[in-house]
Every structure is written in C-alpha cells, then in structure tokens.
Write an enzyme that holds these catalytic residues in place. Structure first.
Site, mmCIF file in Angstrom:
data_model
loop_
_atom_site.group_PDB
_atom_site.id
_atom_site.type_symbol
_atom_site.label_atom_id
_atom_site.label_comp_id
_atom_site.label_asym_id
_atom_site.label_seq_id
_atom_site.Cartn_x
_atom_site.Cartn_y
_atom_site.Cartn_z
ATOM 1 N N GLU A 47 1.001 -1.139 0.042
ATOM 2 C CA GLU A 47 -0.037 -0.022 -0.027
ATOM 3 C C GLU A 47 1.091 1.209 -0.085
ATOM 4 O O GLU A 47 1.847 1.299 0.722
ATOM 5 C CB GLU A 47 -1.012 0.047 1.435
ATOM 6 C CG GLU A 47 -1.580 1.266 1.438
ATOM 7 C CD GLU A 47 -2.458 1.272 2.595
ATOM 8 O OE1 GLU A 47 -3.501 2.084 2.841
ATOM 9 O OE2 GLU A 47 -2.209 0.576 3.864
ATOM 10 N N LYS A 137 -8.999 3.262 -2.526
ATOM 11 C CA LYS A 137 -9.510 3.050 -0.947
ATOM 12 C C LYS A 137 -10.777 3.821 -0.737
ATOM 13 O O LYS A 137 -11.029 4.785 -0.805
ATOM 14 C CB LYS A 137 -8.387 3.354 -0.264
ATOM 15 C CG LYS A 137 -8.599 2.840 1.099
ATOM 16 C CD LYS A 137 -7.180 2.916 1.943
ATOM 17 C CE LYS A 137 -7.209 2.114 3.216
ATOM 18 N NZ LYS A 137 -5.934 2.508 4.069
ATOM 19 N N CYS A 171 -5.631 -2.524 2.787
ATOM 20 C CA CYS A 171 -5.571 -2.493 4.349
ATOM 21 C C CYS A 171 -6.792 -2.590 5.108
ATOM 22 O O CYS A 171 -7.604 -3.721 4.566
ATOM 23 C CB CYS A 171 -4.912 -1.010 4.464
ATOM 24 S SG CYS A 171 -4.172 -0.971 6.302
#
Length: 319
Positions: A47, A137, A171
């Site tokens: 990430e 995200k 994540c």
C-alpha cells in the site's frame, strides 16, 4: 482450470525512497527484476508504496486548525504523488512490459483535475505494460482521512489473467464485510491485500479472507525504519520522540484457499516472498464452501453495489 496449472507469485516487502517518486520508481524496477528472475508472473507491492505511507506524521492537523509547516509537508507529499495518466504510469507500465509480469502496486494518486485531493490507490498493469485497472480505497482509516479522499464503487476492480481473476482491497478495507463480499461476488481467485498493518493480528485477517473467500491471498506490507525518513521532511514535522527505530516491521504473507500459509510471514527485514500457486486448489476448496455460490442465501441476504462513478458535477450540452 487444470489441476496441474500453477503460477508463481511474488510479494515485495521493501521500503520506497520516502517522499521521492522517481527514486521509488527505480526501486520498483529493481525489485520487479528480482521477482521476474525468480520466475514470478504476478508481482505485488505494498500500500502507498509511491511516494510513501507517511507513518507517524500528522501534517500539522489539530482540531480546528492546521499549521503552515504541515501544509508545506502535504504539498511535498502531493507533488511526489502519481497522476493518471502521466509519466509515472508510463514508467510502471514499461517495468511490467520489460519483465512480462502482472504488476500490482499501491500508489498515492493525485486528482488530475483539481490537484488538491489524493487517493490511496491500487494499480494493476498487464505484461504488455497496459494499465488494466485501478482501485481507490473506499474508506481511509483514522488520521488517513485527513490527507486522502474516499473512492467510490466505480473502482471495485478485478482483472482477468490466464491464472484466474486478480482483485482485492487495501488495508482496513479488508475489515469491511460487504466490501469483501463484493469482491467474492466478482469471482476473485487471487486476492491482493496490500497494507500498512504490521500487527500480529493482521495475519489472522488474511488467513480468514483466504478461508472465507476460498481464494489465494497475497498480503504485502513495507519494511521501514526511522532513519529512512528524509531530513528535510523531518524538518517540516518531526516524528514523535518515542517513535520506534522500526516504523513498519512488515508481515507480508501468501496464503492458500484453505487458510494455510504458503510463504512468510516475513518480519523485520526487506525481502521477496514467492510461492507456486496450485490453481486446482481453488476448485477443491470450493467443494464444500463457495461464499457467493452454493453457500449463499440470496433469498435471505442480498448485497447491492453501486458501481457508478460519482463526479461532483454533471455537465450537459443544451440542444
């Protein structure tokens, strides 16, 4: 899918050249070459690898006010981010093409129109160098919300490959049950989970996803130490006095559809994890559990996913 069909995958646990896009692109080239030399056909980076996951930095945010030093640090972060399309995208595509790999990498993406919003984004490149897809995200976590915008459903992406479908979440999106379900419903076979979470408990998360989704999971994190931060960045905003020497200890791992660890976890060092995935295992694992097939109950539960892009304004030409 033949039971004998296999693919070698690689997970890169490394640090970028923090806050330095061009320096980090050179690191991507070097690590991708190592992965390709090891026989990998799919290569995953962590990430926010370009230009950095800014662990420990607050960018001058206090409830009700911001500092000038924090604004300047965020400007630097913004200026080292990635625009799509742009030279960094062309460079990443050339790396994938040179080594003939499917390359997935976490970047900080700058909104090309306003240049004032950043997104934590996962990019997918094909072995021909083409940018195949991106995922923004959906929900930045904690203080990430102060520096990154939120993606929408239009980038819940999967990529078709000769080895099955690639897809995944970034994540703590992986803690969102409905987001995971959306990816399972897209038929993900090789699930990518780039992260900044270096806790032992993250290992339970990726093993659960593999078991729940009956997919291979590639978990990928950075290894970063305090002395990797550029001095000029720390002049803008110092790390906390109690910041540990190892800022991110890694924990990258590769897991089978039965939740069994195939490689890793790797702790406290940079390194390359590889594993040969037996793709026939996907079918064998789904004999008794297929989360969006025979183990679903659409008569009881139903998920609706809005995949429309959500622009702030829609302009129409008056006829």
């Amino acid at each position: 899918m033949s039971q004998s069909q296999q693919v070698r995958v690689a997970v890169v646990q490394a640090a970028p050249v923090l806050f330095d896009r061009e320096g980090t692109l050179e690191r991507v080239a070097s690590w991708t070459a190592r992965a390709a030399q090891a026989g990998a056909r799919i290569v995953l980076f962590p990430e926010a690898f370009i230009p950095a996951y800014p662990r420990g930095l607050g960018f001058g945010f206090i409830v009700g006010s911001r500092t000038e030093a924090g604004r300047r640090l965020w400007q630097r972060y913004n200026e080292q981010s990635v625009e799509i399309p742009g030279p960094a995208i062309e460079h990443l595509g050339s790396i994938a093409r040179q080594h003939g790999v499917f390359l997935a990498i976490g970047v900080i993406e700058r909104d090309r129109l306003t240049r004032g919003t950043l997104y934590c984004t996962l990019l997918y490149f094909g072995p021909d160098g083409a940018l195949l897809a991106k995922h923004r995200k959906l929900k930045p976590t904690g203080s990430e919300r102060l520096i990154w915008g939120e993606g929408d459903g239009s980038t819940l992406s999967t990529v078709e490959t000769p080895f099955g479908r690639l897809g995944g979440l970034i994540c703590w999106e992986n803690y969102m049950p409905l987001a995971r379900t959306a990816m399972y419903a897209k038929g993900v076979d090789i699930y990518l989970a780039p992260t900044a979470d270096n806790r032992d408990t993250w290992q339970a998360t990726v093993r659960h996803i593999a078991s729940e989704g009956r997919c291979f999971v590639l978990g990928c994190n950075q290894f970063v130490t305090r002395d990797m931060y550029p001095e000029e960045v720390l002049r803008e905003e110092a790390l906390p006095a109690d910041a540990p020497r190892i800022m991110s200890r890694g924990g990258s791992v590769i897991v089978s559809p039965f939740g069994e660890v195939l490689a890793g976890p790797l702790w406290d060092e940079e390194g390359l994890l590889t594993a040969d995935l037996d793709l026939g295992m996907l079918t064998r694992a789904r004999l008794d559990f297929d989360p969006c097939g025979h183990y679903a109950r659409p008569d009881v539960f139903r998920l609706e996913v809005d995949e429309r892009e959500r622009p702030v304004a829609a302009f129409r030409i008056q006829g």
